[in-house]
Design an enzyme around this catalytic site. Structure first.
Site, mmCIF file in Angstrom:
data_model
loop_
_atom_site.group_PDB
_atom_site.id
_atom_site.type_symbol
_atom_site.label_atom_id
_atom_site.label_comp_id
_atom_site.label_asym_id
_atom_site.label_seq_id
_atom_site.Cartn_x
_atom_site.Cartn_y
_atom_site.Cartn_z
ATOM 1 N N ASP A 150 9.207 101.922 1.036
ATOM 2 C CA ASP A 150 10.576 102.005 0.547
ATOM 3 C C ASP A 150 10.607 102.853 -0.724
ATOM 4 O O ASP A 150 9.803 103.767 -0.885
ATOM 5 C CB ASP A 150 11.119 100.593 0.303
ATOM 6 C CG ASP A 150 12.611 100.471 0.577
ATOM 7 O OD1 ASP A 150 13.387 101.168 -0.099
ATOM 8 O OD2 ASP A 150 12.999 99.697 1.465
ATOM 9 N N HIS A 225 16.564 99.810 -4.011
ATOM 10 C CA HIS A 225 16.462 99.469 -2.593
ATOM 11 C C HIS A 225 15.130 98.809 -2.256
ATOM 12 O O HIS A 225 15.082 97.777 -1.565
ATOM 13 C CB HIS A 225 16.662 100.743 -1.771
ATOM 14 C CG HIS A 225 16.877 100.521 -0.304
ATOM 15 N ND1 HIS A 225 15.828 100.421 0.593
ATOM 16 C CD2 HIS A 225 18.002 100.407 0.434
ATOM 17 C CE1 HIS A 225 16.306 100.253 1.811
ATOM 18 N NE2 HIS A 225 17.630 100.243 1.751
ATOM 19 N N SER A 555 18.815 97.568 6.485
ATOM 20 C CA SER A 555 17.724 97.567 5.501
ATOM 21 C C SER A 555 17.480 96.166 4.963
ATOM 22 O O SER A 555 16.361 95.824 4.567
ATOM 23 C CB SER A 555 18.057 98.501 4.329
ATOM 24 O OG SER A 555 17.843 99.841 4.661
#
Length: 607
Positions: A150, A225, A555
């Site tokens: 990520d 994220h 996600s």
């Protein structure tokens, strides 16, 4: 015959067969700007040491670029652990010649992909206090190593403290790679490894300039994220977590006792290079992870499996017993939009949980309606004029654009100081876009009418609420029938228990796979709507840095399944990725919700 050798002789043939079926779809989401090519050479021969594999790559390239020195300079990455191949700067003619060389399976251009909880684990009944539950039987993931590919990690987050964690196992071969704002001391008994990859990304976009303070050349997460997904999968319990007071409770990952390894292949400045992704897979295989959580991908058209870095990397990971979990994409509700559809990965859709964030809208006539929002500011409880966006179009715009509050569509003079009512349109479905427009014209609030959905957009500067078309139409009628229509917002609340069964999120990509329609995808759904998890304070867009944030997307659903896989792996350490996937998607329980409907609640295997 070993699992790896089976993959070499049988699986690779299957991979090539699928590629031949779909050799017309080779591009990903972005046309390459560089001359970097990925040369894929299939399974690494088990008898060859990694250094010998790398030497063979240099020898192959040197025969086309003139010297070994030029070859070493040309090659960005040599993939030599989990599979054989390399990423190198080549001319188009050189790439074509290499593609025709013996032992080369495929040559593809470097491409750019994109990235795609206090309540959710309780909603899934993954609770450590349940004596026969998967969390307690799996010892909260103890013994499993979860790798996350990520945007990196914010190591100071309380979710990644190492209280009660055992030392990394002797089988672990990973490293803690240093860089800007990150050194080996940031790794601990929880975060046992961290790497970062940027060569492929910089080949496309140039050298990343960190002087403007938007990125770190290290495993440190500037975008948030990666921190969010990592804590969702493996985060330790953190009491009192909330998003600006909303969704307050104890935040925890599904496998809080699992070890965590970070592979930063995506960058806050935009995207993830396929060359970097393959390097991350190659290292993760050699490091010894048990699970890989990959919340990234690309929208259709989908590349054939031997031109897709996620398919290639996950294939070789699965050959070595690593379960790879991928997000299914956010292009719903349209069919044939699901991504990451290789049969050897677990493809995850996003579903809702039983938590809402109601906002009461009070009209000037005393009537109230209820929407949803994520606003916790102080500018509420006062009445403000409300206008319909379609009635205040800018001179250089039109009513159709203004009704959905598209960028630049509203008359700033007529909008200033008012609450704006906007309606979702075919071309403008985003409440975030409407909110930006409302803020730009100095309006004081937004009501966005749209197709019913649990997904709620955050608003920081002005109050906002999402409503369905029925409520939106009633507000439009109120505006049209009053000379001075006004509304006020209440503060946002948090409620739970609003629904018994989950529903698939509107944004979640649907099947069938546009690449392999005969392979059913997605495989499974997990919570991906309004998920609270740790965040990078560096990525906060408000004055007060956020340690936790609510986000939606596949996600977010992907690491839920990754955490559950870690629990299953702890209970059944010898199970293969196929066995784990089978257990996940074939175990359920029918729940009666009313006489005419029923739902399936995903449960964990009890054997």
């Amino acid at each position: 015959m070993t699992s790896a050798r089976c993959c070499s002789r049988i699986g690779l043939v299957h991979l090539l067969f699928l590629a031949l079926l779909h050799n017309s779809t080779l591009s990903l989401i972005a046309a390459a700007r560089s001359n970097v090519y990925i040369v894929y050479m299939g399974e690494r021969q088990q008898q060859d040491e990694p250094e010998l594999v790398q030497d063979s790559h240099h020898e192959l390239v040197s025969s086309f670029v003139g010297s070994k020195e030029a070859a070493e300079e040309s090659i960005l990455y040599s993939y030599k652990h989990g599979f054989s191949g390399f990423a190198a700067a080549l001319t188009k003619s050189q790439a074509k010649l290499i593609a025709d060389s013996p032992g080369v399976v495929w040559v593809a251009r470097n491409r750019i992909l994109t990235t795609q909880t206090t309540r959710s684990w309780d909603y899934l009944k993954v609770k450590p206090e349940l004596p026969n539950g998967i969390a307690s039987r799996g010892h909260s993931g103890a013994g499993s190593i979860v790798g996350v590919m990520d945007t990196g990690i914010w190591p100071e987050s309380k979710s990644f403290m190492d209280d009660g964690m055992a030392e990394a196992p002797s089988r672990w071969k990973g490293i803690c790679q240093e860089g800007q704002g990150f050194n080996t001391s940031h790794c601990n008994r929880k975060l046992i490894g961290a790497r970062w990859y940027i060569k492929g990304y910089e080949a496309e976009f140039g050298i990343v300039d960190t002087s403007d303070g938007v990125e770190f050349l290290s495993p440190r997460d500037a975008g948030g994220h990666g921190t969010h997904t990592s804590s969702t999968a493996t985060g330790l319990p953190v009491q009192g977590a909330s998003f600006m007071g909303l969704a307050q409770g104890t935040s925890r990952g599904g496998a809080p006792s699992a070890w965590l390894a970070i592979y930063k292949v995506c960058w806050a400045t935009g995207g993830c290079s396929s060359a970097d992704i393959l390097a991350g897979f190659d290292d993760a295989i050699a490091d010894g992870v048990d699970v890989l959580s990959v919340s990234l991908g690309t929208s259709p058209p989908l590349a054939s499996y031997v031109a897709d870095p996620l398919a290639i990397g996950s294939f070789h990971a699965a050959c070595r017993g690593i379960t790879v979990v991928c997000s299914g994409g956010n292009s719903g509700p349209y069919s044939q939009t699901v991504i990451n559809t290789a049969p050897w990965v677990v493809t995850v859709a996003a579903s809702s949980v039983d938590r809402d964030f109601p906002v009461v809208i009070t009209l000037g006539n005393g009537r109230t309606v209820v929407g949803q929002g994520l606003y916790t500011g102080k500018e509420v409880e006062d009445f403000h004029p409300i206008v319909y966006g379609g009635d205040i179009a800018a001179d250089d715009s039109d009513q159709d654009s203004a009704r959905s509050c598209e960028s630049g569509s509203l008359n700033a003079t007529l909008a200033k100081g008012k609450v704006i009512l906007c309606f979702q349109s075919r071309s403008q479905r985003s409440a975030t876009v409407a909110l930006t427009m409302v803020e730009d014209v100095e309006a004081v609030g937004l009501v966005f009418a749209r197709v019913p959905t649990k997904d709620v957009s955050s608003c920081y500067r002005v109050p906002c609420a999402q409503v369905d078309f029925t409520i939106g139409t009633s507000l439009l009628t109120y505006i049209g029938s009053n000379t001075k229509p006004v509304v006020k917002f209440s503060s946002t609340k948090t409620t739970i228990g609003s629904q018994t069964s989950p529903e698939i999120a509107l944004f979640s990509s649907r099947g069938p796979s546009s690449l392999s329609p005969a392979i059913l995808k997605p495989d499974i759904a997990a919570p991906g709507v309004n998920i609270l998890a740790s965040w990078s304070p560096f990525a906060s867009s408000i004055d007060d840095p956020l340690d936790f944030k609510i986000e939606s997307g596949t996600s977010m659903s992907c690491p839920h399944i990754s955490g559950i896989v870690a629990l299953i792996k702890s209970i059944h350490p010898t199970w293969s990725p196929a066995a784990i996937k089978s257990a996940l998607i074939t175990t359920g329980k029918q729940i009666q919700t009313n006489p005419s409907t029923f739902a399936l609640l995903i449960l964990m295997p009890t054997t």
